[in-house]
Design an enzyme around this catalytic site. Structure first.
Site, PDB file in Angstrom:
ATOM      1  CB  THR A 147      -1.871   7.166  -3.274  1.00 40.13           C
ATOM      2  OG1 THR A 147      -1.294   5.846  -3.332  1.00 40.13           O
ATOM      3  CG2 THR A 147      -0.957   8.156  -3.967  1.00 40.13           C
ATOM      4  NE  ARG A 176      -2.521   0.753   3.594  1.00 43.62           N
ATOM      5  CZ  ARG A 176      -3.297   1.131   4.604  1.00 43.62           C
ATOM      6  NH1 ARG A 176      -4.604   1.008   4.512  1.00 43.62           N
ATOM      7  NH2 ARG A 176      -2.787   1.612   5.706  1.00 43.62           N
ATOM      8  CG  ASP A 198       2.540  -2.686   9.283  1.00 42.52           C
ATOM      9  OD1 ASP A 198       2.655  -3.898   8.976  1.00 42.52           O
ATOM     10  OD2 ASP A 198       2.698  -1.777   8.465  1.00 42.52           O
ATOM     11  CG  ASP A 219       6.084  -3.264  10.417  1.00 42.16           C
ATOM     12  OD1 ASP A 219       6.796  -3.742   9.509  1.00 42.16           O
ATOM     13  OD2 ASP A 219       5.776  -2.063  10.478  1.00 42.16           O
TER      14      ASP A 219
HETATM   15  C1  PRP Z   1      -1.269  -4.199   4.700  1.00 38.31           C
HETATM   16  C2  PRP Z   1      -2.153  -5.418   4.889  1.00 38.31           C
HETATM   17  C3  PRP Z   1      -2.973  -5.410   3.641  1.00 38.31           C
HETATM   18  C4  PRP Z   1      -3.156  -3.949   3.365  1.00 38.31           C
HETATM   19  C5  PRP Z   1      -4.536  -3.571   3.831  1.00 38.31           C
HETATM   20  O1  PRP Z   1      -0.217  -4.493   3.866  1.00 38.31           O
HETATM   21  O2  PRP Z   1      -1.445  -6.597   5.107  1.00 38.31           O
HETATM   22  O3  PRP Z   1      -2.349  -6.065   2.546  1.00 38.31           O
HETATM   23  O4  PRP Z   1      -2.159  -3.249   4.133  1.00 38.31           O
HETATM   24  O5  PRP Z   1      -4.813  -2.276   3.484  1.00 38.31           O
HETATM   25  P1  PRP Z   1      -5.937  -1.872   2.428  1.00 38.31           P
HETATM   26  O6  PRP Z   1      -7.143  -2.688   2.746  1.00 38.31           O
HETATM   27  O7  PRP Z   1      -6.130  -0.406   2.707  1.00 38.31           O
HETATM   28  O8  PRP Z   1      -5.411  -2.129   1.055  1.00 38.31           O
HETATM   29  P2  PRP Z   1       0.944  -3.447   3.529  1.00 38.31           P
HETATM   30  O9  PRP Z   1       0.586  -2.677   2.299  1.00 38.31           O
HETATM   31  O10 PRP Z   1       1.268  -2.646   4.751  1.00 38.31           O
HETATM   32  O11 PRP Z   1       2.138  -4.368   3.092  1.00 38.31           O
HETATM   33  P3  PRP Z   1       2.967  -5.460   3.926  1.00 38.31           P
HETATM   34  O12 PRP Z   1       2.072  -6.660   4.118  1.00 38.31           O
HETATM   35  O13 PRP Z   1       4.095  -5.743   2.997  1.00 38.31           O
HETATM   36  O14 PRP Z   1       3.392  -4.865   5.233  1.00 38.31           O
HETATM   37  N1  URA Z   2      -2.479  -2.593   7.265  1.00 37.30           N
HETATM   38  C1  URA Z   2      -2.132  -3.000   8.503  1.00 37.30           C
HETATM   39  O1  URA Z   2      -1.212  -3.813   8.679  1.00 37.30           O
HETATM   40  N2  URA Z   2      -2.820  -2.498   9.546  1.00 37.30           N
HETATM   41  C2  URA Z   2      -3.829  -1.625   9.397  1.00 37.30           C
HETATM   42  O2  URA Z   2      -4.428  -1.206  10.401  1.00 37.30           O
HETATM   43  C3  URA Z   2      -4.162  -1.210   8.088  1.00 37.30           C
HETATM   44  C4  URA Z   2      -3.471  -1.721   7.033  1.00 37.30           C
END
Ligand code: PRP
Ligand code: URA
Length: 208
Positions: free
Chosen positions: A107, A103, A199, A202
């Protein structure tokens, strides 16, 4: 389309521990796996069965076994990876695909960087995993990818959903059954889920 929000006490208990900032990376990872197993069990309630005859030590009987519908679990990288083991624990023969999305922090739109799905994806029951359904952008994009490659029978499984993301997902893909362990209050100004668990990537991988 079916939306299942789990009210089982064991799931609620485990989600509460996951939320806590005190919970370690190791515990968090274990809890993600355990909750996924519970949700997977319920999500596969519609698996097709076939009639078989079995000889017990006493007699023979007509009984049921799985008809052998092939399953694919497709995590959205990276956090969705944390849920794969929970599915494989129940369905060890499932194949695993991967969809790489992150994400954009400004944006909030998903950016795709990888997609590799098991063969015969059009014939499989596909479980897409991601712990967080926030704006819904990542889930919608991942399911678009799968449908473009022929996937039809798709379920989406997450730990925590925001009402905003659930609405976006169910409107974009009304044919997809959605399973979430908990439905939270909403999103903050950075599109993080409140109260949420932070997150998820993380916390699973110990980054940050
Ligand atoms: C997080 C989560 C989803 C997304 C959700 O991933 O694991 O994939 O955000 O958000 P949305 O519904 O608004 O799209 P992130 O983009 O942080 O990537 P990561 O798993 O690599 O940490
Ligand atoms: N992605 C995450 O990991 N946590 C949130 O709360 C939203 C998006």
């Amino acid at each position: 389309m079916k939306v299942t929000v789990f009210d089982h006490p064991l799931i609620q208990h485990k989600i509460s521990i996951m939320r806590s900032v005190e919970t370690s990376c190791k515990e968090f990872r274990e809890l993600v796996k355990e909750v996924t197993m519970f949700m997977c069990y319920e999500s596969l309630r519609d698996m097709p069965l076939k009639d078989v005859e079995v000889t017990t030590p006493l007699t023979t009987c007509k009984t049921k076994m799985l008809a052998g519908q092939e399953i694919a679990v497709v995590p959205i990288l990276r956090a969705g990876l944390g849920m794969v083991e929970g599915v494989l624990e129940l369905v060890p023969t499932a194949k695993v695909g991967h969809i790489g999305l992150y994400r954009d922090e400004v944006t909030m739109k998903p950016h795709a960087y990888y997609c590799k799905l098991p063969k015969n994806i059009d014939e499989r029951c596909i479980i897409v995993t991601d712990p967080m359904l926030a704006t819904g952008g990542s889930a919608v994009a991942a399911i678009n990818f799968i449908k473009e490659r022929g996937g039809k029978n798709i379920k989406f499984m997450c730990m925590i959903a925001a009402p905003e993301g659930l609405k976006v997902l169910t409107e974009a893909h009304p044919d997809v059954d959605v399973y979430c362990a908990h439905l939270d209050e909403g999103l903050n100004e950075h599109c993080y889920i409140l109260p949420g668990l932070g997150d998820a990537g993380d916390r699973i991988f110990g980054t940050k």
